[in-house]
Design a protein around this motif. Structure first.
Motif, PDB file in Angstrom:
ATOM      1  N   ALA A 198       0.823  -1.212   0.000  1.00 25.94           N
ATOM      2  CA  ALA A 198       0.000   0.000   0.000  1.00 25.94           C
ATOM      3  C   ALA A 198       0.857   1.262   0.000  1.00 25.94           C
ATOM      4  O   ALA A 198       0.392   2.340  -0.367  1.00 25.94           O
ATOM      5  CB  ALA A 198      -0.922   0.007   1.217  1.00 25.94           C
ATOM      6  N   ALA A 256      -0.789   0.230  -4.572  1.00 29.82           N
ATOM      7  CA  ALA A 256      -2.193   0.628  -4.424  1.00 29.82           C
ATOM      8  C   ALA A 256      -2.457   0.909  -2.948  1.00 29.82           C
ATOM      9  O   ALA A 256      -2.330   0.007  -2.118  1.00 29.82           O
ATOM     10  CB  ALA A 256      -3.122  -0.482  -4.910  1.00 29.82           C
ATOM     11  N   SER A 257      -2.846   2.134  -2.638  1.00 30.88           N
ATOM     12  CA  SER A 257      -3.144   2.474  -1.235  1.00 30.88           C
ATOM     13  C   SER A 257      -4.176   1.516  -0.670  1.00 30.88           C
ATOM     14  O   SER A 257      -4.138   1.174   0.508  1.00 30.88           O
ATOM     15  CB  SER A 257      -3.658   3.912  -1.131  1.00 30.88           C
ATOM     16  OG  SER A 257      -2.661   4.816  -1.517  1.00 30.88           O
ATOM     17  N   ASP A 258      -5.111   1.071  -1.542  1.00 29.84           N
ATOM     18  CA  ASP A 258      -6.121   0.099  -1.123  1.00 29.84           C
ATOM     19  C   ASP A 258      -5.638  -1.311  -1.481  1.00 29.84           C
ATOM     20  O   ASP A 258      -5.978  -1.863  -2.525  1.00 29.84           O
ATOM     21  CB  ASP A 258      -7.453   0.422  -1.802  1.00 29.84           C
ATOM     22  CG  ASP A 258      -8.576  -0.522  -1.346  1.00 29.84           C
ATOM     23  OD1 ASP A 258      -8.315  -1.464  -0.575  1.00 29.84           O
ATOM     24  OD2 ASP A 258      -9.718  -0.308  -1.794  1.00 29.84           O
ATOM     25  N   THR A 259      -4.787  -1.868  -0.629  1.00 33.45           N
ATOM     26  CA  THR A 259      -4.279  -3.234  -0.791  1.00 33.45           C
ATOM     27  C   THR A 259      -4.736  -4.071   0.400  1.00 33.45           C
ATOM     28  O   THR A 259      -4.601  -3.632   1.546  1.00 33.45           O
ATOM     29  CB  THR A 259      -2.734  -3.246  -0.840  1.00 33.45           C
ATOM     30  OG1 THR A 259      -2.288  -2.542  -2.000  1.00 33.45           O
ATOM     31  CG2 THR A 259      -2.194  -4.672  -0.891  1.00 33.45           C
ATOM     32  N   ARG A 260      -5.285  -5.234   0.118  1.00 33.07           N
ATOM     33  CA  ARG A 260      -5.743  -6.131   1.187  1.00 33.07           C
ATOM     34  C   ARG A 260      -5.240  -7.546   0.914  1.00 33.07           C
ATOM     35  O   ARG A 260      -4.929  -7.864  -0.232  1.00 33.07           O
ATOM     36  CB  ARG A 260      -7.277  -6.173   1.223  1.00 33.07           C
ATOM     37  CG  ARG A 260      -7.874  -4.797   1.426  1.00 33.07           C
ATOM     38  CD  ARG A 260      -9.367  -4.806   1.220  1.00 33.07           C
ATOM     39  NE  ARG A 260      -9.829  -3.444   0.979  1.00 33.07           N
ATOM     40  CZ  ARG A 260     -11.110  -3.072   0.936  1.00 33.07           C
ATOM     41  NH1 ARG A 260     -12.067  -3.963   1.110  1.00 33.07           N
ATOM     42  NH2 ARG A 260     -11.430  -1.807   0.705  1.00 33.07           N
ATOM     43  N   ARG A 288      -6.704  -2.475  -5.283  1.00 32.50           N
ATOM     44  CA  ARG A 288      -7.772  -1.688  -5.880  1.00 32.50           C
ATOM     45  C   ARG A 288      -7.272  -0.282  -6.199  1.00 32.50           C
ATOM     46  O   ARG A 288      -6.736   0.400  -5.320  1.00 32.50           O
ATOM     47  CB  ARG A 288      -8.984  -1.618  -4.942  1.00 32.50           C
ATOM     48  CG  ARG A 288      -9.640  -2.980  -4.724  1.00 32.50           C
ATOM     49  CD  ARG A 288     -10.260  -3.522  -6.016  1.00 32.50           C
ATOM     50  NE  ARG A 288     -10.791  -4.875  -5.838  1.00 32.50           N
ATOM     51  CZ  ARG A 288     -10.095  -6.005  -6.083  1.00 32.50           C
ATOM     52  NH1 ARG A 288      -8.840  -5.943  -6.514  1.00 32.50           N
ATOM     53  NH2 ARG A 288     -10.663  -7.174  -5.920  1.00 32.50           N
ATOM     54  N   GLY A 340      -8.825  -2.854 -10.723  1.00 31.26           N
ATOM     55  CA  GLY A 340      -8.078  -3.594  -9.723  1.00 31.26           C
ATOM     56  C   GLY A 340      -7.556  -4.919 -10.230  1.00 31.26           C
ATOM     57  O   GLY A 340      -7.836  -5.334 -11.356  1.00 31.26           O
TER      58      GLY A 340
END
Lengths: 147, 147
Positions: free
Chosen positions: B28, B32-36, B49, B54
């Motif tokens: 992140a 991608a700052s939105d990494t899960r 994402r 994504g």
């Protein structure tokens, strides 16, 4: 044969990008500050000198505002005989540049380096055309121990 | 099959780069700052994402401090089934990262874009590890009309 591919979009007219690719002043503004020769005639020779070495290119194809193609005739062994190809197309507010460094014989580690380095120089060209200021050698973005 | 290749040198230990590639916090910080998900186990799923879409990746190979390999299982059609491969080696004061995005079926224009974009994200990873600050989406370097 393996190729390096890149794409940048430039907020400028195709003619401005063509100038950055075919004049010593343009090329010195984004790639090698020490650029000499003639890029605006087919058969012309362009000489690029960097801190770490240099390349001589022969201009082999030119279509104003659309296409530039060079053949590498002097430089690192891996580069000799390869081609640098620039296609310029208009898309909405951007002018898109499709870049290829074609004809590497093998995907040697130096090719990995050159791929990343070309990306930084394409962004330098985009910056030069959009803002008047690029990041040519020796003020280029350093990416690794090979510079 | 055609591949995107890149090389960066990072002034940090291999373990720090491995962390940036295998933890959601690391990923992140530069991609991608939105990494899960879970990047530190073989078979783990990572979900990235972006503003523009994504990717889901499955971790298929891991050697701590040396090697990371993902398979793309969701995302743009051109990406599905391709592999992202990271090799980490120590060279003098630098740690060298050899990157491949392997197995593109055709050199479509999107591949040109992704090649340049990967270069900017690798430099973001280098910056994150060296300075603590990367440029992940949505604060990433914009390269063209595709972002």
């Amino acid at each position: 044969m393996v190729n390096i591919l890149h794409r940048v979009g430039v907020e400028a007219a195709p003619a401005e990008i063509y100038t950055a690719l075919t004049t010593p002043e343009g090329l010195a503004g984004w790639w090698a500050s020490d650029t000499r020769g003639k890029g605006s005639d087919i058969g012309g020779l362009l000489q690029f000198r960097f801190v770490a070495g240099g390349f001589d290119m022969k201009v082999v194809e030119l279509t104003p505002g659309e296409h530039v193609r060079w053949e590498v005739i002097e430089g690192p062994a891996e580069w000799i005989g390869t081609h640098i190809d620039w296609k310029i197309t208009r898309a909405d507010t951007y002018t898109v540049v499709l870049f290829e460094h074609e004809g590497w014989r093998e995907p040697v580690e130096f090719m990995y380096h050159c791929s990343t380095k070309w990306a930084t120089f394409l962004l330098s060209m985009k910056s030069l055309v959009e803002t008047g200021k690029g990041a040519p050698d020796p003020h280029d973005v350093k990416i690794d121990d090979w510079n």
